[in-house]
Design a protein around this motif. Structure first.
Motif, PDB file in Angstrom:
ATOM      1  N   VAL A 148      -6.521 -16.323 -41.925  1.00 52.18           N
ATOM      2  CA  VAL A 148      -6.792 -15.636 -43.183  1.00 52.18           C
ATOM      3  C   VAL A 148      -5.513 -15.596 -44.021  1.00 52.18           C
ATOM      4  CG1 VAL A 148      -7.522 -13.499 -44.292  1.00 52.18           C
ATOM      5  CG2 VAL A 148      -8.591 -14.232 -42.142  1.00 52.18           C
ATOM      6  N   TYR A 149      -5.544 -16.286 -45.159  1.00 50.12           N
ATOM      7  CA  TYR A 149      -4.470 -16.266 -46.151  1.00 50.12           C
ATOM      8  C   TYR A 149      -5.065 -15.756 -47.466  1.00 50.12           C
ATOM      9  CZ  TYR A 149      -2.512 -19.802 -42.933  1.00 50.12           C
ATOM     10  OH  TYR A 149      -2.061 -20.494 -41.833  1.00 50.12           O
ATOM     11  N   TYR A 150      -5.012 -14.503 -47.777  1.00 56.34           N
ATOM     12  CA  TYR A 150      -4.185 -13.424 -47.251  1.00 56.34           C
ATOM     13  C   TYR A 150      -5.061 -12.201 -47.111  1.00 56.34           C
ATOM     14  CZ  TYR A 150      -0.549 -16.696 -48.354  1.00 56.34           C
ATOM     15  OH  TYR A 150       0.215 -17.826 -48.389  1.00 56.34           O
ATOM     16  N   PRO A 151      -4.976 -11.429 -45.999  1.00 56.64           N
ATOM     17  CA  PRO A 151      -5.892 -10.322 -45.748  1.00 56.64           C
ATOM     18  C   PRO A 151      -5.629  -9.087 -46.597  1.00 56.64           C
ATOM     19  CG  PRO A 151      -4.266 -10.445 -44.010  1.00 56.64           C
ATOM     20  CD  PRO A 151      -4.054 -11.652 -44.867  1.00 56.64           C
ATOM     21  N   THR A 152      -4.417  -8.990 -47.145  1.00 52.93           N
ATOM     22  CA  THR A 152      -4.058  -7.813 -47.954  1.00 52.93           C
ATOM     23  C   THR A 152      -3.225  -8.243 -49.153  1.00 52.93           C
ATOM     24  OG1 THR A 152      -3.949  -6.476 -45.932  1.00 52.93           O
ATOM     25  CG2 THR A 152      -2.983  -5.529 -47.929  1.00 52.93           C
ATOM     26  N   PRO A 153      -3.690  -7.987 -50.376  1.00 55.16           N
ATOM     27  CA  PRO A 153      -2.872  -8.308 -51.545  1.00 55.16           C
ATOM     28  C   PRO A 153      -1.523  -7.582 -51.477  1.00 55.16           C
ATOM     29  CG  PRO A 153      -5.113  -7.797 -52.200  1.00 55.16           C
ATOM     30  CD  PRO A 153      -4.999  -7.432 -50.751  1.00 55.16           C
ATOM     31  N   ILE A 154      -0.511  -8.171 -52.059  1.00 57.78           N
ATOM     32  CA  ILE A 154       0.839  -7.593 -51.952  1.00 57.78           C
ATOM     33  C   ILE A 154       0.894  -6.175 -52.500  1.00 57.78           C
ATOM     34  CG2 ILE A 154       3.248  -7.830 -52.680  1.00 57.78           C
ATOM     35  CD1 ILE A 154       2.887 -10.837 -52.649  1.00 57.78           C
ATOM     36  N   VAL A 170     -10.084  -8.378 -58.369  1.00 58.77           N
ATOM     37  CA  VAL A 170     -10.547  -9.665 -57.850  1.00 58.77           C
ATOM     38  C   VAL A 170      -9.780 -10.023 -56.582  1.00 58.77           C
ATOM     39  CG1 VAL A 170     -10.832 -12.124 -58.315  1.00 58.77           C
ATOM     40  CG2 VAL A 170     -11.224 -10.463 -60.143  1.00 58.77           C
ATOM     41  N   ALA A 171      -8.465  -9.865 -56.617  1.00 64.72           N
ATOM     42  CA  ALA A 171      -7.645 -10.143 -55.431  1.00 64.72           C
ATOM     43  C   ALA A 171      -8.068  -9.261 -54.263  1.00 64.72           C
ATOM     44  CB  ALA A 171      -6.173  -9.930 -55.748  1.00 64.72           C
ATOM     45  N   LYS A 172      -8.387  -8.005 -54.554  1.00 63.09           N
ATOM     46  CA  LYS A 172      -8.812  -7.071 -53.512  1.00 63.09           C
ATOM     47  C   LYS A 172     -10.120  -7.533 -52.875  1.00 63.09           C
ATOM     48  CE  LYS A 172      -9.409  -2.130 -52.670  1.00 63.09           C
ATOM     49  NZ  LYS A 172      -9.265  -0.778 -53.247  1.00 63.09           N
ATOM     50  N   THR A 173     -11.055  -7.986 -53.689  1.00 66.74           N
ATOM     51  CA  THR A 173     -12.345  -8.456 -53.181  1.00 66.74           C
ATOM     52  C   THR A 173     -12.200  -9.753 -52.391  1.00 66.74           C
ATOM     53  OG1 THR A 173     -13.543  -7.425 -55.022  1.00 66.74           O
ATOM     54  CG2 THR A 173     -14.655  -9.202 -53.845  1.00 66.74           C
ATOM     55  N   ILE A 174     -11.467 -10.684 -52.963  1.00 67.61           N
ATOM     56  CA  ILE A 174     -11.289 -11.997 -52.319  1.00 67.61           C
ATOM     57  C   ILE A 174     -10.598 -11.861 -50.970  1.00 67.61           C
ATOM     58  CG2 ILE A 174     -10.021 -14.185 -52.471  1.00 67.61           C
ATOM     59  CD1 ILE A 174     -12.539 -14.131 -54.185  1.00 67.61           C
ATOM     60  N   SER A 175      -9.635 -10.951 -50.872  1.00 63.64           N
ATOM     61  CA  SER A 175      -8.876 -10.798 -49.625  1.00 63.64           C
ATOM     62  C   SER A 175      -9.756 -10.390 -48.456  1.00 63.64           C
ATOM     63  CB  SER A 175      -7.762  -9.767 -49.813  1.00 63.64           C
ATOM     64  OG  SER A 175      -8.292  -8.448 -49.971  1.00 63.64           O
ATOM     65  N   LYS A 176     -10.903  -9.799 -48.737  1.00 64.92           N
ATOM     66  CA  LYS A 176     -11.826  -9.370 -47.680  1.00 64.92           C
ATOM     67  C   LYS A 176     -12.784 -10.485 -47.244  1.00 64.92           C
ATOM     68  CE  LYS A 176     -10.304  -5.109 -47.860  1.00 64.92           C
ATOM     69  NZ  LYS A 176      -9.178  -5.336 -48.789  1.00 64.92           N
ATOM     70  N   LYS A 177     -12.814 -11.592 -48.018  1.00 67.19           N
ATOM     71  CA  LYS A 177     -13.786 -12.653 -47.748  1.00 67.19           C
ATOM     72  C   LYS A 177     -13.154 -13.997 -47.389  1.00 67.19           C
ATOM     73  CE  LYS A 177     -17.060 -10.793 -51.184  1.00 67.19           C
ATOM     74  NZ  LYS A 177     -17.818 -11.122 -52.420  1.00 67.19           N
TER      75      LYS A 177
END
Length: 368
Positions: free
Chosen positions: A309-315, A332-339
């Motif tokens: 998983v790149y990346y599971p948590t946004p910076i 968007v970054a928050k949502t994408i990081s979970k998928k």
């Protein structure tokens, strides 16, 4: 059957004679720091990217740090970048006392959303750092134009995942004021340790980078500027030189394998990272989007297929960076990081292994 996520062993076996010959040359001449292979590699990398200058460094992180230092970034400055990348992109900004200003990402490419950058620019903005994520450059024309009309703000392309890719007719690393890449072993063009490079067409910036990487010195024991120990070891340069001989094949195979994944995934009810038509991707990772990611990982793991998983948590959700931007400012970054999840990808990936991965994805999709 166990499929390697990145097949570095097979790559080494294929290139062993030329790699060993290159290493032996260094062992014979004994110039382990700033030996002749350093300049040779810089000349060849500059030619490959059609850049005027290339400066090798100790790592991709060093490349970013040195570039920011060469631009004079310091306390109180603001640097616009993406929250969806490896930590080093923001880390170097904070180390210099500057503030990372996070801009949300495009949900299809996962790159910084260029259309959102301009509203984040202030009088304190001193640079823009887009990341060419998963092997694909961002919308660099738009980013460069925004930078130009707002006072010629320098743009640094973080191309750690995209060396060899193109944007329109230009190579990644030669798309803006400065380009930085990494030769970490798993990168597109990797060494067997840490290494990196800076690319620019600006003589002043290039000279500053050369001085900074050697503790800010212009000559031995003369230090007119602050610097770091950021040189790339001669042996690591030798290894990259050996790999560079077959690099065109590596790029061709990555694109071929990536396109085959695309054609197959698009027939399945699974979303993937989209590659834009005006740029090529070298598929630093091949990433798709899965709602029940843990279940998906378990199913593939049971069949000998690794995932990452790149990346599971946004910076901006990391503990050390929460003060720079609220977690909800990049939804968007928050949502994408979970998928988002990446599947095996390397030029050595065997056809039967790729088909197994595709069939497992299809099987998972049918059971959902």
């Amino acid at each position: 059957m166990n499929i390697p996520f990145i097949d570095l062993k097979s790559q080494y076996k294929e290139l062993q004679p030329v790699i060993q010959e290159r290493i032996n040359r260094v062992l014979d001449h004994g110039q382990y720091i700033m030996g002749p292979e350093v300049q040779e590699l810089e000349d060849k990398l500059a030619a490959y990217t059609n850049s005027k200058y290339c400066i090798t460094t100790g790592s991709g992180t060093d490349s970013l740090l040195i570039s920011l230092m060469a631009l004079g970034i310091s306390t109180g400055d603001e640097i616009i970048t993406t929250p969806f990348t490896f930590i080093s992109t923001a880390e170097v900004i904070v180390l210099l006392g500057a503030k990372p200003i996070f801009v949300d990402i495009d949900p299809e490419t996962c790159n910084i959303n260029a259309s959102l950058i301009e509203k984040k620019i202030t009088k304190k903005t001193k640079a823009i750092v887009p990341v060419s994520l998963y092997g694909q450059p961002s919308d660099m024309d738009m980013i460069n134009e925004i930078a130009k009309r707002n006072g010629d703000i320098p743009v640094i392309e973080d191309a750690a995942q995209s060396f060899g890719a193109t944007y329109k007719t230009n190579k990644s690393c030669n798309l803006s004021t400065v380009g930085c890449t990494s030769f970490f072993p798993s990168k597109i063009l990797g060494c067997y340790g840490d290494g990196g490079a800076i690319f620019t067409n600006n003589a002043k910036i290039a000279n500053a980078c050369k001085e900074i990487r050697e503790h800010g010195q212009t000559e031995r024991f003369v230090h007119p500027r602050i610097g770091i120990g950021g040189r790339m070891d001669t042996i690591q340069c030798a290894i990259v030189l050996a790999k560079l001989e077959s690099f065109d094949w590596v790029v061709k195979k990555r694109i071929e394998i990536g396109n085959h994944y695309n054609l197959s995934i698009d027939k399945i009810n699974i979303k993937r990272v989209i590659q834009r038509k005006d740029r090529s991707s070298v598929f630093g990772q091949y990433s798709i989007f899965i709602e029940n990611r843990k279940d998906f990982q378990n199913q593939l793991s049971k069949n000998g297929v690794p995932t990452a998983v790149y990346y599971p948590t946004p910076i901006n959700e990391q503990i050390a960076y929460k003060n720079f931007c609220c977690p909800d400012c990049t939804p968007v970054a928050k949502t994408i990081s979970k998928k988002v999840i990446s599947i095996p990808m390397s030029p050595e990936l065997k056809t039967e292994h790729q088909e197994l991965v595709i069939n497992l994805i299809k099987e998972y999709s049918n059971n959902e």
